[in-house]
Write a protein that holds these residues in place. Sequence first.
Motif, PDB file in Angstrom:
ATOM      1  N   LYS A 174       0.826  -1.220   0.000  1.00 37.84           N
ATOM      2  CA  LYS A 174       0.000   0.000   0.000  1.00 37.84           C
ATOM      3  C   LYS A 174       0.859   1.270   0.000  1.00 37.84           C
ATOM      4  CE  LYS A 174      -3.799  -1.984   2.686  1.00 37.84           C
ATOM      5  NZ  LYS A 174      -4.384  -1.995   4.030  1.00 37.84           N
ATOM      6  N   SER A 175       2.068   1.166   0.584  1.00 39.39           N
ATOM      7  CA  SER A 175       2.923   2.361   0.670  1.00 39.39           C
ATOM      8  C   SER A 175       4.067   2.337  -0.329  1.00 39.39           C
ATOM      9  CB  SER A 175       3.533   2.506   2.061  1.00 39.39           C
ATOM     10  OG  SER A 175       2.727   1.983   3.050  1.00 39.39           O
ATOM     11  N   GLY A 176       4.210   1.256  -1.087  1.00 35.03           N
ATOM     12  CA  GLY A 176       5.295   1.208  -2.063  1.00 35.03           C
ATOM     13  C   GLY A 176       6.654   1.163  -1.389  1.00 35.03           C
ATOM     14  N   TYR A 177       7.491   2.152  -1.691  1.00 34.33           N
ATOM     15  CA  TYR A 177       8.853   2.163  -1.152  1.00 34.33           C
ATOM     16  C   TYR A 177       9.140   3.484  -0.437  1.00 34.33           C
ATOM     17  CZ  TYR A 177       9.370  -2.205  -3.462  1.00 34.33           C
ATOM     18  OH  TYR A 177       9.187  -3.520  -3.806  1.00 34.33           O
ATOM     19  N   PRO A 178       8.658   3.615   0.794  1.00 30.64           N
ATOM     20  CA  PRO A 178       8.959   4.841   1.552  1.00 30.64           C
ATOM     21  C   PRO A 178      10.470   4.960   1.762  1.00 30.64           C
ATOM     22  CG  PRO A 178       7.367   3.432   2.719  1.00 30.64           C
ATOM     23  CD  PRO A 178       7.904   2.637   1.583  1.00 30.64           C
TER      24      PRO A 178
END
Lengths: 103, 281
Positions: free
Chosen positions: A95-99
Amino acid sequence: MSKYLMNKLIHLVNMNESAEDEYTANPRAFVEKWEKTQKLKLEPEEREALATKDYGKLYALGAHPFTLWSFTEAVWVHEKPREELVADYKAQAAKSGYPNFKT
Amino acid sequence: MAEIVSIIGITHNPFMPRLFKQPQQPPGTEKVKERIAMMRQKLAEAKPDVLICIGNDHLHQFFMDNMPAFMIGKMDQYDGTFYDEEREFGLPKCKLPGDVDVSDAIMEGAFDRGVDFAYSNELTIDHSIIVPMLFVRPEMDIPVVPILTNCIAPPMPRARRYFEVGKAVRGAIDNLPTNKRIGVLVSGHLSLEVGGPKQFERHLTDPNFDAAAVGWIVNGDIAGAAEGCTPEKMIASGNMTSGYLNFLMMMGVANSTKPSHAEGLDAGFPAIPFFCWDRQR
């Protein structure tokens, strides 16, 4: 953001068996007590994510992914079968990809 | 003058030692074990007196309160590993003998070549050295010199710097005031994700990166590697792909010469790297 301090607590719980036991027994109490011993302060959402073992939120906030997974497995595996935990962790992380986890 | 009798680059996948003991093992495991046996044989035949072990700490002893880029251990004996690695991977506690004289000489030799290593007189080593040792020298009877990098906690040095540090280590080895036979055991990986949306998948993480990364080593192409290993490109290939940077240090130690074996093995896991160079003249 205090990614560093968030990582510091994750690191402690991950590497120290008695901290792991204490945190797992009562995460909120552990976080509150530990933070009082620190010079730096957590952001409210970091504190809440640590107090609720919310790995998806910790990931989104930029906790170091390598240590975060080890920590997540250690503090959740007694409540959730590992396969289910892996699948949910991946879904939450996606859901957040690659923070950015740079500190 | 010391002589490099073998350079080996290998995976430090910490799940594999336990996997190899299970009654049911996924297809592809046999191929991995064959390659490991080959590397073990090569190392045994090279008969090193000392093993310089290049790997990276995984946020165990290295932490963001005091993060070295490159560090050398200076001890007579090293403990492995940490509580969390026993719990998560089932890795054994172990002890490895050290060679302080060689540690010192490499550190001083690197200073003379523009590399300022951090050092440790109390170093516990994690799976990046323990796992390769379990694979290629399970007796753990050869004195080691651990060289650890930070290649997972950004900000980190540029890709080219790992190569340059490797060149400085090579220069220091070539000028060691000893006739010892030196083996170099390097661990790292190709494209890999841990703790992200693509972790634990039973296939190559980024086959294009893997092929390019093996090619840079085969061709001694540090310019290509530097261009292909920017932080952004490595993250796009898998959030822990930067563990490949240890192999750029290996390329420096090998003076950019062609390896006798180089592959990213596709065995139904993220790519499993195997590199070796035989006796270096």
